[in-house]
Enzyme design. Sequence first.
Site, PDB file in Angstrom:
ATOM      1  N   CYS A   1      77.815  45.770  -8.273  1.00 61.23           N
ATOM      2  CA  CYS A   1      77.293  45.260  -9.545  1.00 61.23           C
ATOM      3  C   CYS A   1      78.380  45.214 -10.612  1.00 61.23           C
ATOM      4  CB  CYS A   1      76.124  46.114 -10.036  1.00 61.23           C
ATOM      5  SG  CYS A   1      75.244  45.358 -11.425  1.00 61.23           S
TER       6      CYS A   1
ATOM      7  N   CYS B   1      72.824  39.001 -11.879  1.00 61.11           N
ATOM      8  CA  CYS B   1      73.246  40.181 -12.624  1.00 61.11           C
ATOM      9  C   CYS B   1      72.440  40.252 -13.921  1.00 61.11           C
ATOM     10  CB  CYS B   1      74.738  40.109 -12.920  1.00 61.11           C
ATOM     11  SG  CYS B   1      75.398  41.651 -13.601  1.00 61.11           S
TER      12      CYS B   1
END
Length: 364
Positions: free
Chosen positions: A116, A294
């Site tokens: 991430c 995201c």
Amino acid sequence: MVGGGIIEPRKVMETNYNMIRKGIDQVKEGVAEIDPENNTLITDSGKKFSYEQLIVASGIENNYDAIPGFKDALDDNQCPVGTIYNHHYAQKWAAIMKAFKGGKALFHQAPLPIKCPGAPQKIMHLSHDHWNKNSTRADIEFFTAIPVIFGVPKYAKVLQAEADKKNINVNFEHKLLEIRGKDRVAVFADKEGNQREVKFDALHAVPPQRPVEFLRNNNSITNEAGYVEVDNGTLRSTRYGNIWSLGDCSSLPTSKTAAAIMSQTPILINNMLKVWRDKQENPEFCLYKGYTSCPLFVGDGKLQLAEFRYNGEVDETFPGLQNGPNSLFYHFKTRLFPFAYFNLMPYGLWYGRSGLLKPNHVYI
């Protein structure tokens, strides 16, 4: 979310055992070796398992030792250094954030690939939001190893505007070399190698990440960096027809996120079943196009939802609503997504961006 103080740890923590549906045998051992020539997997204790098809989804690991002083600083409860890339240290950062009385706060992003890549900015904005609401004056600097604030220009523009609005100084192409916890000093180097020592009152750092050991030591199925080498579309090994991989440990050139894995999973399973269960000689494979997402917290109860595919091509589910931070997506991230992750995904009932609706390519 734990590090930012917006969700309790107990609500997002579960054992692997409870996340795997009943009827599936679980071997509670690590993998020591994969022998693809003999279709064999060997565990740490030496047990051997043969396979017809193998899916490798081992993730990647934090390499704290790559930054001298990092682990010592994390394990020192008196040192204001934390990271959200571990559940213990995420809770430590939440405590640091709440106890912060003002001063210099540093936020760091390690070289890619990492899990991430937007997370280092998420925790920065959540921390800023907390301090701002509590009238705590923070001088924030963000150090990133990459030359842009985000890899997709559309979202980079939004995130740079957020940083500018909050007077956050962004330092591009800076690598964290060392943390001297007792002195409250972080040492960075720019792309020319010039070093800079920065005093801090709080530091959120990101550990460099790498494939797990049994992949790093097995170049028969991995590339030079230790990632399982697969076709970018089919997720099938480029060397062995009965090996597949997805997620963080794969060589897929897309951001390593949960959203990516949820999109990859039905494609991989369908492709594998075509050659394994259905014995198709020339299967028409489904192709993964690199979709990833995201959800970027920016504070003030808002979130920038970034969605894109290979080569940074924007691929949005809600066009028009994703041109800037949105409170709706904040509630998706903090309420819907955790529920889906723990209650739907383990049972094969959640398809990521499609929600409960099976994508067209799913015929399982």
